[in-house]
Design an enzyme around this catalytic site. Structure first.
Site, short mmCIF file in Angstrom:
data_model
loop_
_atom_site.label_atom_id
_atom_site.label_comp_id
_atom_site.label_asym_id
_atom_site.label_seq_id
_atom_site.Cartn_x
_atom_site.Cartn_y
_atom_site.Cartn_z
N ALA A 183 0.86 -1.17 0.00
CA ALA A 183 0.00 0.00 0.00
C ALA A 183 0.90 1.23 0.00
O ALA A 183 2.07 1.16 0.42
CB ALA A 183 -0.89 0.00 1.24
N GLY A 187 0.72 -5.00 1.00
CA GLY A 187 -0.51 -5.08 0.19
C GLY A 187 -0.28 -5.74 -1.16
O GLY A 187 -1.21 -6.31 -1.74
N GLU A 216 -0.51 -9.32 -0.47
CA GLU A 216 -1.93 -9.59 -0.19
C GLU A 216 -2.75 -9.60 -1.48
O GLU A 216 -3.66 -10.41 -1.65
CB GLU A 216 -2.47 -8.55 0.80
CG GLU A 216 -1.86 -8.75 2.20
CD GLU A 216 -2.13 -7.60 3.16
OE1 GLU A 216 -1.94 -6.43 2.76
OE2 GLU A 216 -2.54 -7.87 4.30
N GLU A 245 5.13 -5.03 6.99
CA GLU A 245 4.45 -3.95 7.70
C GLU A 245 5.03 -3.71 9.09
O GLU A 245 5.03 -2.58 9.59
CB GLU A 245 2.94 -4.26 7.83
CG GLU A 245 2.16 -4.16 6.53
CD GLU A 245 2.10 -5.45 5.73
OE1 GLU A 245 2.94 -6.35 5.96
OE2 GLU A 245 1.21 -5.55 4.87
N1 CO8 Z 1 4.61 3.14 -0.66
C1 CO8 Z 1 4.98 4.31 -1.24
N2 CO8 Z 1 6.13 4.44 -1.96
C2 CO8 Z 1 6.90 3.34 -2.10
C3 CO8 Z 1 6.57 2.10 -1.55
C4 CO8 Z 1 5.34 2.03 -0.79
N3 CO8 Z 1 4.90 0.86 -0.26
N4 CO8 Z 1 7.53 1.21 -1.86
C5 CO8 Z 1 8.44 1.86 -2.61
N5 CO8 Z 1 8.08 3.16 -2.75
C6 CO8 Z 1 8.78 4.21 -3.50
C7 CO8 Z 1 9.97 4.72 -2.71
O1 CO8 Z 1 9.58 5.69 -1.75
C8 CO8 Z 1 10.82 5.30 -3.82
O2 CO8 Z 1 10.27 6.55 -4.18
P1 CO8 Z 1 11.26 7.84 -4.35
O3 CO8 Z 1 12.14 7.46 -5.53
O4 CO8 Z 1 10.31 8.95 -4.65
O5 CO8 Z 1 12.02 7.96 -3.11
C9 CO8 Z 1 10.57 4.36 -4.99
O6 CO8 Z 1 9.34 3.66 -4.68
C10 CO8 Z 1 11.65 3.31 -5.17
O7 CO8 Z 1 11.81 2.65 -3.93
P2 CO8 Z 1 13.25 2.51 -3.19
O8 CO8 Z 1 14.15 3.64 -3.54
O9 CO8 Z 1 12.98 2.28 -1.73
O10 CO8 Z 1 13.78 1.17 -3.90
P3 CO8 Z 1 14.79 0.11 -3.29
O11 CO8 Z 1 15.16 -0.80 -4.43
O12 CO8 Z 1 15.90 0.79 -2.56
O13 CO8 Z 1 13.94 -0.72 -2.21
C11 CO8 Z 1 12.02 -1.90 -1.40
C12 CO8 Z 1 12.88 -1.51 -2.62
C13 CO8 Z 1 12.82 -2.82 -0.48
C14 CO8 Z 1 10.79 -2.63 -1.92
C15 CO8 Z 1 11.61 -0.62 -0.63
O14 CO8 Z 1 11.06 0.31 -1.56
C16 CO8 Z 1 10.58 -0.83 0.44
O15 CO8 Z 1 10.93 -1.33 1.50
N6 CO8 Z 1 9.31 -0.46 0.20
C17 CO8 Z 1 8.26 -0.52 1.18
C18 CO8 Z 1 7.77 -1.94 1.36
C19 CO8 Z 1 6.71 -1.96 2.45
O16 CO8 Z 1 6.93 -1.62 3.58
N7 CO8 Z 1 5.49 -2.40 2.07
C20 CO8 Z 1 4.37 -2.47 2.97
C21 CO8 Z 1 3.57 -1.20 2.92
S1 CO8 Z 1 2.27 -1.15 4.12
C22 CO8 Z 1 1.06 -2.14 3.45
O17 CO8 Z 1 1.18 -2.63 2.36
C23 CO8 Z 1 -0.15 -2.34 4.29
C24 CO8 Z 1 -1.29 -2.94 3.51
C25 CO8 Z 1 -2.55 -2.74 4.28
C26 CO8 Z 1 -3.82 -2.91 3.44
C27 CO8 Z 1 -4.08 -1.87 2.42
C28 CO8 Z 1 -4.51 -0.55 3.00
C29 CO8 Z 1 -4.83 0.48 1.93
#
Ligand code: CO8
Length: 258
Positions: free
Chosen positions: A66, A109, A112, A132
């Site tokens: 998400a 998400g 999921e 998460e």
């Molecule tokens: N949300 C928003 N932006 C994101 C997300 C995300 N989940 N994941 C990546 N991005 C963005 C980054 O902020 C970045 O943007 P910017 O260039 O503007 O800084 C861009 O994507 C590229 O990401 P990274 O630079 O971080 O890329 P890396 O290769 O270094 O890392 C990862 C890749 C490991 C996947 C890393 O991006 C990461 O850890 N992402 C978050 C993963 C995460 O925590 N997911 C869970 C989110 S919470 C959730 O899903 C709850 C669901 C609940 C139900 C739904 C409710 C609506």
């Protein structure tokens, strides 16, 4: 904001392919993207010409979860009243078969979403996880339930509590993924599976999906009742008559969907 569509849709005969398209944000599932995805899924679910749907992601992610930026300042009441999570149930309610072609990160998400699909194919580059816990929350779109059913309680618990991801091969070894493909053949494999299903009676496919889903969502007793009801019901279809006649006449069936 870019003018690119958040979901790219294409139709290939009886198959619809939906590509999540926010590659610069690793296809983070913003409310707008989810709404777009649901709109496409429901449109194809209602279209008699479409027999199977594939979901995949543009770039190096299926979906990295998400959209954290869209949720960061939300209050519980806003999370509730926006229907942000509740509307995800409409994805799981699609009656046609949905195949996830997981091309990269399937996190939070995103994992999921893959688990709401009926078949999960993964490229060798895919990674699955429920991270998460790393940002102070827990899965909210079914992760604690569907991952536990897929992997068993101990593996699911470790993933949910540590936030650790697993590779496509680990996911396949533990039953979360149907099989792993080289990245360049992932979509073709998804197309092949979708075409195979598309050639069957769509009524039988729909009722089979409902019955298999019931195994994870109800008791065995209720699931058996759903299976039997659907089994009997198919004897009211022209496709059952055609399928059995074709077998006896040693020819390929021609299913009409009636
Ligand atoms: N949300 C928003 N932006 C994101 C997300 C995300 N989940 N994941 C990546 N991005 C963005 C980054 O902020 C970045 O943007 P910017 O260039 O503007 O800084 C861009 O994507 C590229 O990401 P990274 O630079 O971080 O890329 P890396 O290769 O270094 O890392 C990862 C890749 C490991 C996947 C890393 O991006 C990461 O850890 N992402 C978050 C993963 C995460 O925590 N997911 C869970 C989110 S919470 C959730 O899903 C709850 C669901 C609940 C139900 C739904 C409710 C609506």
């Amino acid at each position: 904001m870019s003018n690119e569509p958040l979901v790219i849709s294409s139709v290939e005969g009886p198959i619809a392919i939906l590509t999540l398209n926010r590659p610069q944000a690793l296809n983070a599932l913003s409310p707008a993207l989810i709404d777009n995805l649901i709109r496409h899924l429901e449109m194809y679910d209602a279209d008699d010409l479409i027999r199977a749907i594939i979901i995949t992601g543009a770039g190096r992610a299926f979906a990295a979860g998400a959209d954290i930026k869209a949720m960061a300042n939300a209050t519980p009441i806003e999370m509730l009243t926006s229907g942000m999570i509740a509307r995800w149930a409409r994805i799981a309610a699609i009656r046609k078969p949905v195949i996830a072609a997981v091309n990269g990160y399937a996190l939070g998400g995103g994992c999921e979403l893959a688990m709401m699909c009926d078949i999960i194919l993964a490229s060798e580059t895919a990674q699955f996880g429920q991270p998460e816990i790393n940002i102070g929350i827990i899965p909210g779109a079914g992760g604690t339930q569907r991952l536990t059913r897929a992997l068993g309680p101990y593996r699911a618990m470790e993933m949910v509590l540590t936030g650790a991801t697993i590779s496509a091969h680990e996911a396949a070894a533990h039953g979360l993924v149907n099989r792993v493909c080289p990245p360049e053949t992932l979509l073709d494999e998804a197309r092949r599976v979708a075409q195979t299903i598309a050639a069957k009676s769509p009524l039988a496919v729909q009722l089979a999906k409902e019955a298999v889903r019931a195994a994870a969502e109800t008791t065995v007793r209720e699931g058996l009742a759903i299976e039997l009801r659907n089994f009997y019901l198919l004897f009211a279809s022209e496709d059952q008559k055609e399928g059995m006649r074709a077998f006896i006449e040693k020819r390929a069936p021609n299913f009409s969907g009636r």
